[in-house]
Design an enzyme around this catalytic site. Structure first.
Site, mmCIF file in Angstrom:
data_model
loop_
_atom_site.group_PDB
_atom_site.id
_atom_site.type_symbol
_atom_site.label_atom_id
_atom_site.label_comp_id
_atom_site.label_asym_id
_atom_site.label_seq_id
_atom_site.Cartn_x
_atom_site.Cartn_y
_atom_site.Cartn_z
ATOM 1 N N LYS A 76 0.842 -1.298 -0.048
ATOM 2 C CA LYS A 76 0.013 -0.007 -0.073
ATOM 3 C C LYS A 76 0.926 1.258 0.144
ATOM 4 O O LYS A 76 1.918 1.298 0.648
ATOM 5 C CB LYS A 76 -0.771 -0.093 1.259
ATOM 6 C CG LYS A 76 -1.795 1.216 1.364
ATOM 7 C CD LYS A 76 -2.999 0.779 2.607
ATOM 8 C CE LYS A 76 -3.913 1.853 2.874
ATOM 9 N NZ LYS A 76 -4.783 1.733 3.900
ATOM 10 N N SER A 151 -9.821 1.986 2.735
ATOM 11 C CA SER A 151 -8.789 2.496 1.878
ATOM 12 C C SER A 151 -7.676 1.774 1.034
ATOM 13 O O SER A 151 -7.165 2.200 -0.158
ATOM 14 C CB SER A 151 -7.917 3.788 2.807
ATOM 15 O OG SER A 151 -7.377 2.850 3.664
ATOM 16 N N SER A 175 -10.067 -0.454 6.949
ATOM 17 C CA SER A 175 -9.631 -0.377 5.677
ATOM 18 C C SER A 175 -8.545 -1.675 4.969
ATOM 19 O O SER A 175 -8.426 -1.567 3.811
ATOM 20 C CB SER A 175 -8.652 0.935 5.599
ATOM 21 O OG SER A 175 -9.314 2.125 5.693
#
Lengths: 483, 95
Positions: A76, A151, A175
């Site tokens: 990420k 996210s 997330s």
């Protein structure tokens, strides 16, 4: 080859049935072909990935391989990497090259994992759909008109689209778990403090936690083995023994007490999701676990509590982006005040500004006690309620998300978007571990996930229960074939 | 509770953000609705409850006050939007 689980890939690498260069190239080919549509990656560095794969093959040939050696992984884009820009999907950090690696990045490099690139996210991890990314939304490989969640939506889309074998994510209010649920993956949010937060760009410091996103619970255990550590560089890091999590996967859940809280099955829950979760409950019963009704009446206060505490911490953390030391600076500022105001206003997107505003508001004079202090008290009540529940049960089973993947623009009102985290944010407020596991598909062919919540530091029970379920079911084996 | 445009402008100033008329109007409406959501908490009795600022009950670790990663001026300046002679460069601060 790029559809393999981490375990399968590790076994084939160890027996030299495949090489890391072949596996990495297969992932890179898939990225080249489908990333223009899926938009899972913000940055890809094929050259560095292939060099790392060659080094991994050499290490395996020399007999020094570890379980993750040669495995292509996606990070990420919130984890600092010294050799690759770290943008947080924000214009503010569009060209930021971190001067140091995150501790987790370092651990994974040392284990020999091959970094393919950095995945898209909601700007500064603020969102549940990746729609707030400066680089545009990621798309759900199961239906490209829909979100892969957020996210960590780039990480979930990357694995679901067979561009990576596994990925890292961070979970502040769901997330990791929500995108895993929406893309048919296993996503684990460990106990707060289990994995180092050093080098993860901060959003809400008392809630943010890194974790693995994988195809199976066994893969999550393998990745967690490398991610968990005490880190003196992170003052919130917990000093606790890190077991070999794969040893916990016995397949046995006999006698396990699973709590079912009525509050998690209220009006907002989609009927097809409800039916899938109820079938999963019956599956656990058939495997010898006991379902125990419990009550968590303060759960309903989790959303207001979270949307006071997380913006408060975000407004403080994001004060550092002032256009002076790093990050975006506006053109030709006329004075220092103009530099601050324009750099921040041009560098941040709307959702980030909204949360900074909310945080500044609840911390401002006159509102601190009514909102921030009150939310911290509510947080205590929510955490205490879980503590009491875990005296009766070993884990709690809930839906992960109230719906399956939603369409882009469907939740354009921030309040509607915030409500989509209703089943996950309690876990962050209380600092508990939680895992999302595939448990069905709706009539549109979209994945459904269930959430298991555990006691602090008891990731082993979560992984054991998730793995036992996956031994009996095949939801997690379904893959998207993008062509 | 309605959050007025004046409040939005005041809070934006504290947060070092600037909004035009249309943005102020939009943020005022959105923040009002979010504050309504937050106001649900007022129904929760919290008399005597100790605020919880952190998920884990632990003492803050202490370390010796020593430099562990010094001499990184050039690395730190590498990301600066503007630097000169080993310093961050900003517009004139004092007239």
């Amino acid at each position: 080859m790029n559809e393999l689980t981490l375990r399968e890939a590790a076994d084939k690498l160890a027996t030299k049935e495949i090489s890391s260069v072949e596996l990495t190239q297969a992932c890179l080919d898939q990225i080249a072909k489908h990333n223009p549509t899926i938009n899972a990656f913000v940055t890809v560095d094929a050259e560095k990935a292939l060099a790392a794969a060659q080094a991994a093959d050499a290490r395996i040939a020399a007999g020094n391989g570890a379980p993750l050696t040669g495995i292509p992984i996606a990070h990420k884009d919130i984890f600092n990497t010294t050799d690759m820009r770290t943008t947080c999907s924000s214009r503010m950090l569009e060209n930021f090259i971190p001067p140091f690696d995150a501790t987790i990045t370092t651990h994974l490099r040392q284990a020999g994992a091959v970094i393919l690139g950095k995945t898209n996210l909601d700007e500064f991890a603020m969102g549940s759909s990746t729609e707030t990314s400066y680089f545009g939304a990621s798309r759900n490989p199961w239906d490209t008109q829909r979100t892969p969640g957020g996210s960590s939506g780039g990480s979930s889309a990357a694995i679901a689209a067979n561009m990576a074998i596994c990925a890292t994510g961070t979970d502040t209010g769901g997330s990791i778990r929500q995108p895993a649920s929406l893309t048919n993956l296993t996503g684990l949010k460990p106990t707060y403090g289990r994995c180092s937060r050093y080098g993860i760009i901060a959003f809400a410091s008392s809630l943010d936690q890194a974790g693995p996103m994988t195809r199976t619970a066994e893969d999550a255990a393998m990745l967690l083995n490398v991610m968990v550590s005490y880190d003196p560089k992170d003052s919130t890091s917990i000093q606790s023994p890190a077991p070999d999590f794969t040893q916990a996967l016995t397949g046995d859940v006999k006698g396990l007490k699973i709590g079912i809280a009525a509050e998690y099955f209220g009006d907002g829950l989609n009927d097809e999701v409800r039916a899938a979760i109820e079938t999963a409950q019956q599956q656990y019963q058939a495997m010898g676990a006991e379902l125990v009704p419990i009550s968590l009446p303060n759960s309903g206060y989790a959303i207001p509590t979270y949307y006071i505490i997380s913006p408060a911490e975000c407004s403080s953390n994001l004060a550092r982006y002032d256009g002076v030391k790093f990050g975006y600076r506006c053109e030709e500022p006329k004075d220092i005040r103009d530099l601050y105001f324009r750099s921040r206003s041009e560098g941040f997107g709307d959702e980030v500004k909204r949360r900074i505003m909310l945080g500044t508001y609840v911390l401002s004079s006159g509102y601190y006690d009514a909102y921030y202090r009150k939310a911290q008290q509510a947080r205590r009540l929510i955490a205490d309620e879980f503590k009491a529940a875990f005296e009766k049960v070993d884990l709690i089973l809930t839906p992960t998300s109230p719906t399956t993947a939603f369409k882009f623009g469907e939740k354009d009102d921030p309040v509607q978007m915030y409500l989509s985290d209703i089943y996950t944010i309690n876990v962050n407020l209380a600092g508990l571990p939680g895992i999302s596991v595939p448990c069905g598909f709706d009539s549109k062919g979209l994945p459904i996930g269930m959430q298991l919540i555990g006691r602090p530091l008891d990731e082993e029970t979560l992984l054991r229960s998730a793995d036992a379920y996956q031994r009996q079911t095949d939801w997690h084996k379904r893959r998207v074939h993008l062509g | 509770m309605s959050v007025t445009k004046e409040t939005v402008q005041h809070v934006a100033n504290l947060a070092r953000l600037q909004f035009n008329e249309e943005e102020t109007e939009r943020f005022s409406g959105q923040i009002s609705r979010i504050v309504d959501l937050m106001d649900a908490l007022s129904k929760l009795p919290t008399e005597g409850v100790k605020p919880m600022s952190h998920a884990v009950d632990m003492a803050i670790p202490q370390r010796d006050d020593v430099v562990t990663n010094g001499n990184q001026r050039d690395t730190m300046l590498a990301n600066a939007p503007d630097a000169e002679k080993g310093h961050f460069r900003v517009p004139k601060v004092i007239e």
